[in-house]
Write an enzyme that holds these catalytic residues in place. Sequence first.
Site, mmCIF file in Angstrom:
data_model
loop_
_atom_site.group_PDB
_atom_site.id
_atom_site.type_symbol
_atom_site.label_atom_id
_atom_site.label_comp_id
_atom_site.label_asym_id
_atom_site.label_seq_id
_atom_site.Cartn_x
_atom_site.Cartn_y
_atom_site.Cartn_z
ATOM 1 N N ASP A 18 0.859 -1.182 0.000
ATOM 2 C CA ASP A 18 0.000 0.000 0.000
ATOM 3 C C ASP A 18 0.901 1.239 0.000
ATOM 4 O OD1 ASP A 18 -1.672 2.103 0.645
ATOM 5 O OD2 ASP A 18 -2.596 1.104 2.358
ATOM 6 N N ILE A 19 0.725 2.096 -0.978
ATOM 7 C CA ILE A 19 1.620 3.255 -1.123
ATOM 8 C C ILE A 19 1.502 4.225 0.052
ATOM 9 C CG2 ILE A 19 0.103 4.824 -2.432
ATOM 10 C CD1 ILE A 19 2.565 5.277 -4.312
ATOM 11 N N ASN A 32 -7.664 11.941 -11.114
ATOM 12 C CA ASN A 32 -8.416 12.230 -12.347
ATOM 13 C C ASN A 32 -8.403 13.739 -12.558
ATOM 14 O OD1 ASN A 32 -10.823 13.441 -11.042
ATOM 15 N ND2 ASN A 32 -11.064 11.380 -10.201
ATOM 16 N N GLY A 40 -9.737 3.499 -5.794
ATOM 17 C CA GLY A 40 -8.391 2.998 -6.053
ATOM 18 C C GLY A 40 -7.353 3.689 -5.171
ATOM 19 N N ASP A 42 -6.200 6.654 -5.371
ATOM 20 C CA ASP A 42 -6.660 8.020 -5.070
ATOM 21 C C ASP A 42 -7.456 8.019 -3.762
ATOM 22 O OD1 ASP A 42 -7.156 10.689 -5.445
ATOM 23 O OD2 ASP A 42 -8.456 10.462 -7.195
ATOM 24 N N SER A 129 -2.633 4.363 -14.054
ATOM 25 C CA SER A 129 -3.557 3.972 -15.151
ATOM 26 C C SER A 129 -3.868 2.474 -15.248
ATOM 27 C CB SER A 129 -3.052 4.442 -16.529
ATOM 28 O OG SER A 129 -3.352 5.811 -16.735
ATOM 29 N N THR A 130 -3.228 1.638 -14.425
ATOM 30 C CA THR A 130 -3.412 0.192 -14.633
ATOM 31 C C THR A 130 -4.584 -0.401 -13.852
ATOM 32 O OG1 THR A 130 -1.894 -0.498 -12.869
ATOM 33 C CG2 THR A 130 -0.941 -0.120 -15.058
ATOM 34 N N GLY A 131 -5.354 0.454 -13.181
ATOM 35 C CA GLY A 131 -6.523 -0.026 -12.445
ATOM 36 C C GLY A 131 -7.785 0.324 -13.220
ATOM 37 N N TYR A 133 -8.446 2.737 -15.051
ATOM 38 C CA TYR A 133 -8.202 3.255 -16.405
ATOM 39 C C TYR A 133 -7.726 2.189 -17.404
ATOM 40 C CZ TYR A 133 -9.019 8.134 -14.981
ATOM 41 O OH TYR A 133 -9.584 9.310 -14.549
#
Length: 183
Positions: A18-19, A32, A40, A42, A129-131, A133
């Site tokens: 987890d970041i 976004n 996600g 965000d 973008s890999t979730g 998006y």
Amino acid sequence: MDTQIERFNVIIRVVQGDITCCKADIIVNAANTSLLGGSGVDGAIHRAGGPAILEDCVRIRNKQGGCPVGGAVYTTAGKLEAQYVVHTVGPVWNGGDHQEEELLATCYRHTLQLALELNARSIAFPNISTGIYRFPKEKAAEIAIQEVTRFVQEHVGLNEIIFVCFDAENAQLYSRKLQSPIG
Ligand code: AR6
């Protein structure tokens, strides 16, 4: 299964997790264009960092109308340990012929440039973008590693770049690509 290599005197690491728990001067958010939060990574960053992050985002939005795809803006990191959150907006994958690859590369470049301007030494990236998006993970990993490597070759200042992969598939992809001579 952490991987670590050194390129041009910069440590590049891959960790799975987890970041919001990552120790780095800058935590990068996959935001976004509205900058008003989402789900996600965000959602996780806003939850963990508290309302101060959204307050800064609203200020930026009122001033310049959000953030374009490929752009990057910074805010406080609120309750997170980092100094700043850099919010970048990745492209939605739409088949691949809508400049998605170039726009994703631009996210990494703009974010790294902003990190330098903020005098950061370390920065943690999610897999932008890999979730939601839907950018293909392998292609996204190639772009991320290529842009980061190019940037540290051309700019002095950063000591550590961390790719924080939430899922095992991305963690394995990044580890493999980072260790391959052409990665
Ligand atoms: N730490 C690290 N990575 C995470 C975390 C976390 N806590 N949570 C998810 N990921 P996504 P996008 C990974 O969907 O595709 C938002 O609603 C996730 O597994 O967060 O760029 C924004 O507001 C994936 O690999 O971002 C936008 O509307 C990566 O983070 C939209 O989603 C990116 O997934 C942006 O979509």
